[in-house]
Design an enzyme around this catalytic site. Structure first.
Site, short mmCIF file in Angstrom:
data_model
loop_
_atom_site.label_atom_id
_atom_site.label_comp_id
_atom_site.label_asym_id
_atom_site.label_seq_id
_atom_site.Cartn_x
_atom_site.Cartn_y
_atom_site.Cartn_z
N GLU A 150 0.85 -1.20 0.00
CA GLU A 150 0.00 0.00 0.00
C GLU A 150 0.88 1.24 0.00
O GLU A 150 1.56 1.54 1.00
CB GLU A 150 -0.93 0.02 1.21
CG GLU A 150 -1.82 1.26 1.22
CD GLU A 150 -2.70 1.36 2.45
OE1 GLU A 150 -3.34 2.42 2.65
OE2 GLU A 150 -2.76 0.38 3.22
N LYS B 234 -7.74 -15.34 16.44
CA LYS B 234 -7.94 -14.99 15.03
C LYS B 234 -9.38 -14.60 14.71
O LYS B 234 -9.89 -14.90 13.62
CB LYS B 234 -7.51 -16.15 14.12
CG LYS B 234 -6.04 -16.51 14.21
CD LYS B 234 -5.68 -17.64 13.26
CE LYS B 234 -4.20 -17.93 13.27
NZ LYS B 234 -3.75 -18.58 14.52
N ASP C 244 2.20 -14.20 12.80
CA ASP C 244 1.04 -14.81 12.14
C ASP C 244 0.13 -13.70 11.63
O ASP C 244 -0.49 -13.00 12.43
CB ASP C 244 0.29 -15.70 13.13
CG ASP C 244 -0.80 -16.53 12.46
OD1 ASP C 244 -1.22 -16.16 11.34
OD2 ASP C 244 -1.24 -17.53 13.05
N HIS D 21 -2.61 10.17 -1.38
CA HIS D 21 -2.74 8.84 -1.99
C HIS D 21 -2.60 8.91 -3.50
O HIS D 21 -2.06 7.99 -4.12
CB HIS D 21 -4.07 8.20 -1.59
CG HIS D 21 -4.00 7.39 -0.34
ND1 HIS D 21 -3.80 6.04 -0.33
CD2 HIS D 21 -4.07 7.77 0.96
CE1 HIS D 21 -3.76 5.59 0.90
NE2 HIS D 21 -3.93 6.63 1.72
#
Length: 591
Positions: A269, A401, A477, A575
């Site tokens: 990004e 998670k 993770d 951006h």
């Protein structure tokens, strides 16, 4: 739509000559029946020999069959529960087995004989068929016979997807070609290549080539050279065919607790690293940030079930009794020299009990470690609670998670708060906005806006952006980004409204510096850059705690910069500048 159905001439029709010499097909339906044919009685059926009407006989044997089967199943279930051998039978059970076999033989004979007889005795003139059996456009009409259904007019033919042409890349040897052929034909499982060949790199090359030939799709652009495939065998990835390249940028220096850190961020990004870097600059110019570790403990919550809720509550009281904690700790801590049980919290749902174990895990993230300790305790509890049924080692009360209020409130992994005071002149010169604008935006966006959205732990601007980038760079993770990104960002004007106090509170950062992806070369290098590579020998667990603090400090920098961009109306402009490629795509495609 009109159905076009025709009767096909049966095979037994006779052929004569017509007046014009052509063959004339006459069905025996069209021929005059003889006197003998009319006097024949209907063909007898097997069911005509029954003493009772057919429907009563069927009902009796159906009832007998299912009643006896139900009785035997219950008897066998009781024997299994009482550990009684199944071959030990009573007289009643013998009679039931005989009745079951008799009813089964009747039902099999009834349906089998009548079904076969219906085909043998069916008149040939009842045969219906399609005029063109190769025509797949058929339906079943009201009398359950196949009829052709013509396709709609002007319907273009459905194009068939062509089988992809296999992509063949020359391999190093004839033996490799034979192995690829075995994989593509399915005679050699792809997952067994490493164990069969003893060479992880060679296995990846062969698997990749087989995949290209099977799918007809090229993997050009997915690199395979330059990676240590032995390092992922049995711990990081199964059946590799290459690796994905993610650029790593550096934000910093991050001045945290008087120390400087250059923060690696793996992301695709644009503008993310630049924005975080600007936040680090504003914090550095204002004296840096301070972090505090509030808690450190990984959790695992198995679910068990009892016959009654009363019995489940007895185990709950036993686990929460302070006098029993020392015994449970000894049992739990046998799993590892680093695992140390900190507490157990229980929650009930009917007769189901959820037990949330929390323990320290050293410099490891610790999921496997805590799971082994929990298994030790479950085995220990079986001696006193023999009626306890373990449903699962994880009952989602952990919670791993996935967004969960228990992590947001109780914490999981490392709980960290990080704060900084940004001076007024820095807010204006570096962040290009004002203290009042930031405070107002934070209240309306991160607090009120997130509440309107019903956010769970999402009272921030983009904490997960920074968490994910640092996680990927350091071998964490990535899926645990979900709970690790729980964050509330607070902004307040201080020093008579001149300066800005900004803080992030993150109750469940789940990181480790040993195990999993941290031992891979690239990720290990990023950990080394931060000074937290591997396990700390002097103070076990200090490296992982420092990494969690660096993650929180980086989130603080990212929050500060993005909020300033939004307050100043520069988000879209930045951006468009940093997240848009200036490369001429048309020229790149033709080159």
């Amino acid at each position: 739509m009109q159905m076009d159905s025709r009767r096909r001439p049966p095979k037994s029709s006779r052929t004569t000559s017509s007046n014009d010499g052509g063959p004339l097909h006459l069905h025996h339906k069209q021929l005059a029946p003889s006197v003998d044919d009319r006097s024949l009685s209907p063909t007898p059926k097997a069911s005509d020999a029954l003493p009772l009407p057919l429907y009563l006989t069927n009902a009796i044997f159906f009832t007998l069959f299912f009643s006896v089967a139900y009785y035997l199943l219950h008897r066998w279930r009781d024997k299994i529960r009482n550990s009684t051998p199944l071959h030990v039978v009573t007289f009643a059970e013998i009679a039931a087995i005989v009745s079951l076999m008799a009813s089964f033989i009747y039902l099999l004979g009834f349906f089998g004989i009548d079904f076969v007889q219906s085909f043998i005795t069916r008149p040939s003139h009842d045969a219906w068929d399609l005029e063109d059996t190769a025509n797949p456009n058929y339906l079943i009409n009201e009398d359950h016979r196949l009829v052709t259904c013509p396709p709609p007019a002007n319907t273009p033919p459905i194009p068939k997807i062509p089988n992809p042409e296999p992509i063949i890349t020359p391999l190093a040897s004839v033996e490799d070609e034979e192995i690829v052929k075995s994989v593509t034909e399915g005679t050699l499982p792809s997952y067994s290549l490493e164990s069969k060949l003893g060479d992880c790199k060679r296995a990846a090359v062969i698997r990749r080539e087989a995949l290209q030939r099977i799918t007809g799709r090229s993997l050009e652009g997915l690199p395979i050279e330059g990676f240590d495939y032995d390092s992922v065998l049995g711990q990081c990835c199964e059946m590799p065919v290459g690796y994905v390249q993610i650029p790593v940028g550096i934000a910093g220096p991050l001045l945290l607790n008087g120390m400087e850190y250059m923060v690696p961020m793996a992301t695709t990004e644009g503008c993310l690293v630049a924005s975080t870097n600007r936040g680090c600059k504003a914090m550095y110019a204002s004296g840096g940030a301070t972090s505090v570790l509030l808690a450190d403990g990984m959790t695992r919550a198995p679910v068990v079930r009892f016959e009654t809720a009363k019995r489940a509550s007895e185990l709950k009281l036993f686990l929460e009794e302070p006098d029993n904690f020392d015994t449970l700790s000894i049992v739990f801590n046998r799993s590892s020299r680093f695992a140390r049980l900190q507490g157990i919290k229980c929650s009930m749902a009917g007769k189901n009990l959820y037990m949330r174990f929390k323990c320290s895990t050293g410099d490891a993230m610790g999921m496997n470690m805590v799971s082994k300790g929990v298994q030790n305790v479950l085995d220990f509890l079986q001696s006193d609670f023999h009626d306890m049924e373990v449903i699962g080692i994880s009952g989602n009360f952990c919670s791993d998670k996935k967004p969960a209020a228990v992590n947001w409130i109780e914490g999981r992994g490392k709980s960290v708060v990080c704060e900084a005071i940004i001076k007024e002149e820095i807010v204006k010169k570096v962040l290009k906005t004002s203290v009042a604008s930031l405070v107002e935006l934070n209240m309306l966006k991160n607090l009120a806006g997130s509440a309107v959205a019903g956010a769970l732990g999402g009272f921030n601007a983009h904490a997960s952006n920074i968490v994910s980038a640092v996680f990927i760079a350091t071998g964490q993770d990535p899926a645990q980004n979900i709970e690790s990104s729980h964050c509330i960002t607070m902004m307040e004007a201080v020093n008579n409204g001149k300066d800005l106090h900004v803080s992030v509170t993150m109750p469940s950062i789940e990181v480790g510096t040993v195990g999993g992806g941290t031992q891979l070369a690239s990720q290990s290098a990023c950990l080394n850059l931060l000074g937290v590579k591997g396990a700390s020998k002097e103070s076990p667990g200090s490296n992982s705690r420092l990494l969690a603090s660096i993650v929180a400090g980086s989130v603080l920098a990212g929050e500060l910069s993005l909020m300033a961009a939004i307050a100043q109306g520069q988000l879209v402009k930045s951006h468009m500048k940093y997240n848009r490629s200036s490369r001429d795509i048309s020229k790149a495609a033709s080159s």
